[in-house]
Motif scaffolding. Structure first.
Motif, PDB file in Angstrom:
ATOM      1  N   MET A 102       8.936  -4.896  -7.393  1.00 26.23           N
ATOM      2  CA  MET A 102       8.640  -3.496  -7.077  1.00 26.23           C
ATOM      3  C   MET A 102       8.868  -3.215  -5.594  1.00 26.23           C
ATOM      4  SD  MET A 102       7.551  -0.564  -8.307  1.00 26.23           S
ATOM      5  CE  MET A 102       6.477  -0.738  -9.736  1.00 26.23           C
ATOM      6  N   LYS A 103       8.438  -4.145  -4.721  1.00 25.54           N
ATOM      7  CA  LYS A 103       8.652  -3.972  -3.277  1.00 25.54           C
ATOM      8  C   LYS A 103      10.134  -3.862  -2.958  1.00 25.54           C
ATOM      9  CE  LYS A 103       6.532  -7.555  -1.648  1.00 25.54           C
ATOM     10  NZ  LYS A 103       5.998  -8.558  -0.711  1.00 25.54           N
ATOM     11  N   MET A 104      10.928  -4.776  -3.549  1.00 25.22           N
ATOM     12  CA  MET A 104      12.362  -4.778  -3.280  1.00 25.22           C
ATOM     13  C   MET A 104      13.019  -3.483  -3.751  1.00 25.22           C
ATOM     14  SD  MET A 104      15.199  -6.195  -2.313  1.00 25.22           S
ATOM     15  CE  MET A 104      14.951  -7.962  -2.123  1.00 25.22           C
ATOM     16  N   LEU A 105      12.670  -3.036  -4.958  1.00 24.40           N
ATOM     17  CA  LEU A 105      13.267  -1.810  -5.495  1.00 24.40           C
ATOM     18  C   LEU A 105      12.874  -0.601  -4.656  1.00 24.40           C
ATOM     19  CD1 LEU A 105      12.697  -2.493  -9.286  1.00 24.40           C
ATOM     20  CD2 LEU A 105      14.908  -2.395  -8.126  1.00 24.40           C
ATOM     21  N   TYR A 106      11.590  -0.537  -4.267  1.00 19.89           N
ATOM     22  CA  TYR A 106      11.134   0.585  -3.450  1.00 19.89           C
ATOM     23  C   TYR A 106      11.864   0.623  -2.112  1.00 19.89           C
ATOM     24  CZ  TYR A 106       8.276   3.346  -0.312  1.00 19.89           C
ATOM     25  OH  TYR A 106       7.857   4.256   0.632  1.00 19.89           O
ATOM     26  N   LEU A 107      11.913  -0.530  -1.425  1.00 21.35           N
ATOM     27  CA  LEU A 107      12.595  -0.585  -0.136  1.00 21.35           C
ATOM     28  C   LEU A 107      14.079  -0.306  -0.293  1.00 21.35           C
ATOM     29  CD1 LEU A 107      10.803  -3.662   1.456  1.00 21.35           C
ATOM     30  CD2 LEU A 107      10.694  -1.306   2.270  1.00 21.35           C
ATOM     31  N   GLY A 108      14.666  -0.787  -1.382  1.00 21.79           N
ATOM     32  CA  GLY A 108      16.080  -0.517  -1.630  1.00 21.79           C
ATOM     33  C   GLY A 108      16.345   0.961  -1.800  1.00 21.79           C
ATOM     34  N   ILE A 109      15.492   1.637  -2.572  1.00 19.41           N
ATOM     35  CA  ILE A 109      15.649   3.079  -2.771  1.00 19.41           C
ATOM     36  C   ILE A 109      15.459   3.816  -1.448  1.00 19.41           C
ATOM     37  CG2 ILE A 109      14.651   5.107  -3.899  1.00 19.41           C
ATOM     38  CD1 ILE A 109      13.897   3.226  -6.226  1.00 19.41           C
ATOM     39  N   ASP A 161       0.830  -1.210   0.000  1.00 20.09           N
ATOM     40  CA  ASP A 161       0.000   0.000   0.000  1.00 20.09           C
ATOM     41  C   ASP A 161       0.863   1.258   0.000  1.00 20.09           C
ATOM     42  OD1 ASP A 161      -2.280  -1.511  -0.014  1.00 20.09           O
ATOM     43  OD2 ASP A 161      -2.605  -1.408   2.147  1.00 20.09           O
ATOM     44  N   GLU A 162       1.981   1.185   0.740  1.00 19.55           N
ATOM     45  CA  GLU A 162       2.894   2.330   0.783  1.00 19.55           C
ATOM     46  C   GLU A 162       3.511   2.573  -0.597  1.00 19.55           C
ATOM     47  OE1 GLU A 162       7.112   3.539   2.933  1.00 19.55           O
ATOM     48  OE2 GLU A 162       5.728   2.218   4.004  1.00 19.55           O
ATOM     49  N   VAL A 163       3.875   1.479  -1.285  1.00 25.46           N
ATOM     50  CA  VAL A 163       4.446   1.597  -2.626  1.00 25.46           C
ATOM     51  C   VAL A 163       3.430   2.241  -3.572  1.00 25.46           C
ATOM     52  CG1 VAL A 163       5.317   0.333  -4.625  1.00 25.46           C
ATOM     53  CG2 VAL A 163       6.005  -0.358  -2.331  1.00 25.46           C
ATOM     54  N   GLN A 164       2.180   1.792  -3.492  1.00 29.50           N
ATOM     55  CA  GLN A 164       1.137   2.323  -4.374  1.00 29.50           C
ATOM     56  C   GLN A 164       0.902   3.804  -4.113  1.00 29.50           C
ATOM     57  OE1 GLN A 164      -2.518   0.126  -4.218  1.00 29.50           O
ATOM     58  NE2 GLN A 164      -3.467   1.250  -5.892  1.00 29.50           N
ATOM     59  N   ALA A 165       0.875   4.179  -2.832  1.00 26.43           N
ATOM     60  CA  ALA A 165       0.674   5.591  -2.487  1.00 26.43           C
ATOM     61  C   ALA A 165       1.845   6.433  -2.985  1.00 26.43           C
ATOM     62  CB  ALA A 165       0.509   5.745  -0.976  1.00 26.43           C
ATOM     63  N   TRP A 166       3.049   5.892  -2.838  1.00 26.07           N
ATOM     64  CA  TRP A 166       4.251   6.603  -3.294  1.00 26.07           C
ATOM     65  C   TRP A 166       4.250   6.739  -4.813  1.00 26.07           C
ATOM     66  CZ3 TRP A 166       8.344   4.281  -6.149  1.00 26.07           C
ATOM     67  CH2 TRP A 166       9.472   5.081  -6.319  1.00 26.07           C
ATOM     68  N   GLN A 167       3.859   5.679  -5.503  1.00 24.58           N
ATOM     69  CA  GLN A 167       3.861   5.670  -6.970  1.00 24.58           C
ATOM     70  C   GLN A 167       2.812   6.616  -7.546  1.00 24.58           C
ATOM     71  OE1 GLN A 167       6.119   4.141  -8.658  1.00 24.58           O
ATOM     72  NE2 GLN A 167       5.370   3.408 -10.618  1.00 24.58           N
ATOM     73  N   ASN A 168       1.784   6.943  -6.761  1.00 21.76           N
ATOM     74  CA  ASN A 168       0.706   7.813  -7.251  1.00 21.76           C
ATOM     75  C   ASN A 168       0.692   9.185  -6.596  1.00 21.76           C
ATOM     76  OD1 ASN A 168      -0.480   5.847  -9.035  1.00 21.76           O
ATOM     77  ND2 ASN A 168      -1.274   4.800  -7.236  1.00 21.76           N
ATOM     78  N   ARG A 169       1.703   9.500  -5.795  1.00 19.21           N
ATOM     79  CA  ARG A 169       1.710  10.765  -5.058  1.00 19.21           C
ATOM     80  C   ARG A 169       1.853  11.951  -6.023  1.00 19.21           C
ATOM     81  NH1 ARG A 169       6.936   9.271  -5.561  1.00 19.21           N
ATOM     82  NH2 ARG A 169       8.567  10.854  -5.454  1.00 19.21           N
TER      83      ARG A 169
END
Length: 440
Positions: free
Chosen positions: A389-396, A173-181
């Motif tokens: 996507m989760k791994m890349l987001y958390l990595g960033i 959910d955090e990734v989705q919110a970040w991707q659409n912010r």
């Protein structure tokens, strides 16, 4: 003295008194006595039944009792509780996983079963720090089974790979919110780059490109604006990506730096007609250098420098002809690389040196990609696009502790994005050249 000033003074006195009590509890003498007693009783410092675990148990249980007193409105044994309609009704044991290992605490309950503890929530078997630890380990490229083994070996905690997977799913959910912010309306520079990831798709492991769009805002701060995973690039895909950014608020980009991605220049022209599409000079040089042998690499690099440092296109053409005369016969691919990218390279030559410098210097972006590639290599392949996507987001999010949202909310220990060296001088040149398109 005003009432609010008196309240502030009382609050300050209270915090100072609390700090004094905490200092006494954590004084070297008190800690030495605890450690000495633990050694005499044969108790270890950490692990199951260790001193840290016992201290964690005592603190949690005391905090639960404080919560219960707040819930009932009176302390244990206080006559004020008589006839209140609710009272304490014993305790029940609950084992929770903490950073000090498994800890069994006695959770109080009330007669009306209305007590809902906050510090050890109902239905939770892990304290928040453990979930953060799992996410941190996952962000460093460890698989769910590796994390399970690590928690068992270091903390004696029994956590299944399925549970670890559920914890990491919370980030979706955090990734989705970040991707659409929402993003800024104008970015002086956009960088578009890709890292390759291996993802299981339809029973086969295939290579896909994870495209990162990094924006440099008017303050010179770099932020990752989004990640898009795709195995087939083209104008349609890029039109979808750029339109999504435009719908999130990005109305104009001054310079878009990319590296020969199929269909991207056409999509840029369709979405941001005034944007200048610029081939990444660093990538262009590296692509050309691949055609030279290791023994000649330093000489070839020195010969190429006058091409991308030329005053204008005429000077760059003359420098490229000099490279052709010296190295063209031996390394024809070297010259062809520059010629094929020439139309997207020459806008760079029209910029002032201050703008050239910030476009050419992509160390922060290269560093991010290098760290992401290391994570991807450690992980092997991913079961799905979502897992990648989760791994890349958390990595960033984890790289150098930087916060990547760019929304002004900065967690403790993190900074907002990455600054750009020499940005003030570059911004002055941007104002001269693109003044009417930059926000006031």
């Amino acid at each position: 003295m005003r009432v609010d000033e008196q309240d502030d003074e009382r609050e300050l006195e209270g915090s100072e008194a609390a700090a004094g009590r905490l200092a006494r509890v954590l004084s070297p003498e008190a800690i030495d006595a605890l450690v000495s007693d633990a050694k005499e009783s044969g108790m270890g410092l950490d692990g199951a039944g260790g001193l840290l675990g016992q201290m964690m148990k005592a603190v949690l249980e005391r905090a639960l009792q404080v919560e219960m007193a707040d819930h009932l409105g009176y302390e244990a044994g206080d006559r004020a509780g008589r006839g209140s309609g609710n009272h304490r009704n014993g305790v029940y044991p609950k084992t929770v996983t903490t950073t000090a290992g498994p800890v069994t605490v006695d959770v109080p309950r009330d007669r009306n079963s209305a007590f809902t503890p906050v510090i050890v929530p109902k239905g939770r078997r892990r304290l928040g720090q453990v979930d953060e630890m799992i996410l941190s380990l996952y962000a460093r490229g460890m698989s769910t089974r590796d994390i399970t083994a690590h928690l068992a070996e270091v903390y004696g905690a029994t956590v299944s790979p399925g549970l670890v997977s559920k914890v990491t799913d919370v980030i979706t959910d955090e990734v989705q919110a970040w991707q659409n912010r929402p993003v800024d309306e104008t970015y002086p520079i956009l960088y578009i780059d890709a890292v390759r990831v291996r993802i299981r798709d339809g029973g086969h492991v295939v290579n896909k490109a994870a495209h990162l769009v990094i924006g440099v805002d008017v303050d010179g701060i770099k932020n990752v604006l989004g990640i898009w995973i795709e195995d087939n690039e083209g104008a349609k895909f890029w039109l979808h990506v750029l339109t999504q950014l435009k719908n999130r608020g990005l109305r104009d980009a001054l310079i878009v730096c990319c590296d020969g991605l199929k269909g991207l220049p056409e999509a840029i022209e369709a979405v941001w007609p005034q944007a200048i599409t610029q081939t990444c000079v660093v990538h262009l040089i590296r692509a050309a250098m691949r055609f030279s042998s290791s023994t000649d690499r330093k000489k070839v690099a020195a010969a190429l420098k006058p091409v991308y440092t030329a005053v204008d296109e005429t000077g760059a053409l003359e420098a490229l002809e000099a490279v052709r005369e010296e190295w063209g016969q031996k390394y024809p691919g070297l010259i062809a690389t520059f010629e094929n990218a020439w139309d997207r390279f020459i806008p760079f030559l029209d910029f002032d040196q201050d703008i050239r410098r910030v476009i050419y210097t992509t160390n922060a972006i290269e560093s991010m990609n290098r760290n992401l590639r290391k994570l991807i290599k450690t992980s092997g392949h991913f079961p799905s696009d979502t897992a990648a996507m989760k791994m890349l987001y958390l990595g960033i999010r984890n790289i150098e502790g930087r916060h990547i949202d760019g929304d002004g909310h900065v967690p403790t220990g993190r900074v907002r994005g990455t600054g750009t060296l020499g940005w003030t001088a570059a911004m002055n040149q941007f104002k001269i050249r693109f003044g009417d398109r930059l926000p006031l």
